[in-house]
Design a protein around this motif. Sequence first.
Motif, PDB file in Angstrom:
ATOM      1  N   VAL A   1       0.847  -1.190   0.000  1.00 28.42           N
ATOM      2  CA  VAL A   1       0.000   0.000   0.000  1.00 28.42           C
ATOM      3  C   VAL A   1       0.884   1.242   0.000  1.00 28.42           C
ATOM      4  CG1 VAL A   1      -1.778   1.281   1.241  1.00 28.42           C
ATOM      5  CG2 VAL A   1      -1.829  -1.222   1.224  1.00 28.42           C
ATOM      6  N   PRO A   2       0.668   2.172  -0.931  1.00 28.22           N
ATOM      7  CA  PRO A   2       1.518   3.367  -0.990  1.00 28.22           C
ATOM      8  C   PRO A   2       1.319   4.272   0.220  1.00 28.22           C
ATOM      9  CG  PRO A   2      -0.356   3.625  -2.452  1.00 28.22           C
ATOM     10  CD  PRO A   2      -0.386   2.202  -1.959  1.00 28.22           C
ATOM     11  N   GLY A   3       2.386   4.906   0.630  1.00 26.74           N
ATOM     12  CA  GLY A   3       2.295   5.851   1.734  1.00 26.74           C
ATOM     13  C   GLY A   3       1.936   7.239   1.283  1.00 26.74           C
ATOM     14  N   LYS A   4       1.725   7.418  -0.013  1.00 28.83           N
ATOM     15  CA  LYS A   4       1.465   8.736  -0.567  1.00 28.83           C
ATOM     16  C   LYS A   4       0.394   8.642  -1.643  1.00 28.83           C
ATOM     17  CE  LYS A   4       5.207  11.038  -1.301  1.00 28.83           C
ATOM     18  NZ  LYS A   4       6.452  11.571  -1.934  1.00 28.83           N
ATOM     19  N   VAL A   5      -0.752   9.262  -1.390  1.00 29.38           N
ATOM     20  CA  VAL A   5      -1.845   9.351  -2.360  1.00 29.38           C
ATOM     21  C   VAL A   5      -2.246  10.818  -2.440  1.00 29.38           C
ATOM     22  CG1 VAL A   5      -4.147   8.573  -3.027  1.00 29.38           C
ATOM     23  CG2 VAL A   5      -2.648   7.032  -1.733  1.00 29.38           C
ATOM     24  N   VAL A   6      -1.998  11.438  -3.578  1.00 25.54           N
ATOM     25  CA  VAL A   6      -2.181  12.881  -3.712  1.00 25.54           C
ATOM     26  C   VAL A   6      -3.112  13.170  -4.884  1.00 25.54           C
ATOM     27  CG1 VAL A   6      -1.035  15.104  -4.112  1.00 25.54           C
ATOM     28  CG2 VAL A   6       0.115  13.324  -2.787  1.00 25.54           C
ATOM     29  N   ALA A   7      -4.106  14.028  -4.659  1.00 23.73           N
ATOM     30  CA  ALA A   7      -4.963  14.490  -5.749  1.00 23.73           C
ATOM     31  C   ALA A   7      -4.368  15.740  -6.365  1.00 23.73           C
ATOM     32  CB  ALA A   7      -6.367  14.784  -5.248  1.00 23.73           C
ATOM     33  N   VAL A   8      -4.411  15.807  -7.683  1.00 26.07           N
ATOM     34  CA  VAL A   8      -3.981  16.992  -8.425  1.00 26.07           C
ATOM     35  C   VAL A   8      -5.172  17.467  -9.241  1.00 26.07           C
ATOM     36  CG1 VAL A   8      -2.364  17.961 -10.093  1.00 26.07           C
ATOM     37  CG2 VAL A   8      -1.628  16.110  -8.564  1.00 26.07           C
TER      38      VAL A   8
END
Length: 246
Positions: free
Chosen positions: A106-113
Amino acid sequence: MERDERELRYGDHPSQRVRVLGPESGGDGPAPVAVLLHGGFWRDRHGMELMEPIAEDLVRAGWQVWNVEYRRTGADGGGWPQTLDDVRAALVLLSEELSERPEGAVPGKVVAVGHSAGGHLALLAAPGSPLHGVVGLAPVTDMVDTAERGLGEGAVDAFLGEEAPHAAFHESSPLRQVPVGVPQLIVHGDEDQRVPLEQSGTYVQEARLAGDEVDFEEVSGADHFVMIDPSHRAWSAARAWMDASS
């Protein structure tokens, strides 16, 4: 790194889809995820293809990209609140997929742009979602101001409805819905002729007062559309923030 490309559905409508680019993992572990939300003042003449240049840039940098389409105003069946409901549903789909990954994947970084109207949707959809951060590229943050200025050739009337109650303007304005609850970067050019720089300045001030962690990058000489040009310094600022965020 092997390239991955697939399309996922989060509903039955043709616009309720996500184009996923890039693998789930890189050489050093799970790939971070970028959720892209395009602009176009919520109208169906514009679509997810607007975000393809920065999607490709992110994939080359090792990100997995979820480029989200949603119902828009016009013949597409979008508007308030169904357009925001679509974005939230896409984020639920992402959350479900992440929950099915094995431990350690599971990624530690999920960012919306989100650009323009996409930034508006990203800020509203972030609370309670799997997002760890939001990048707003010249986002629409104040629906009253947007309507009074007639921005987007009357885009707010088409989105909320011409007889929209006052509550709809409040509920659909990120300015009035702070705190978002995740770190944010707002990037805006001082020569933007589509969404005024003042909206971002006011939003950043109010979000900080509400307790949000918000960075603000005012880009000299930048207009509305260079925000999604991967060769422009405005996007470079966004990428640097994304790469450094946790």
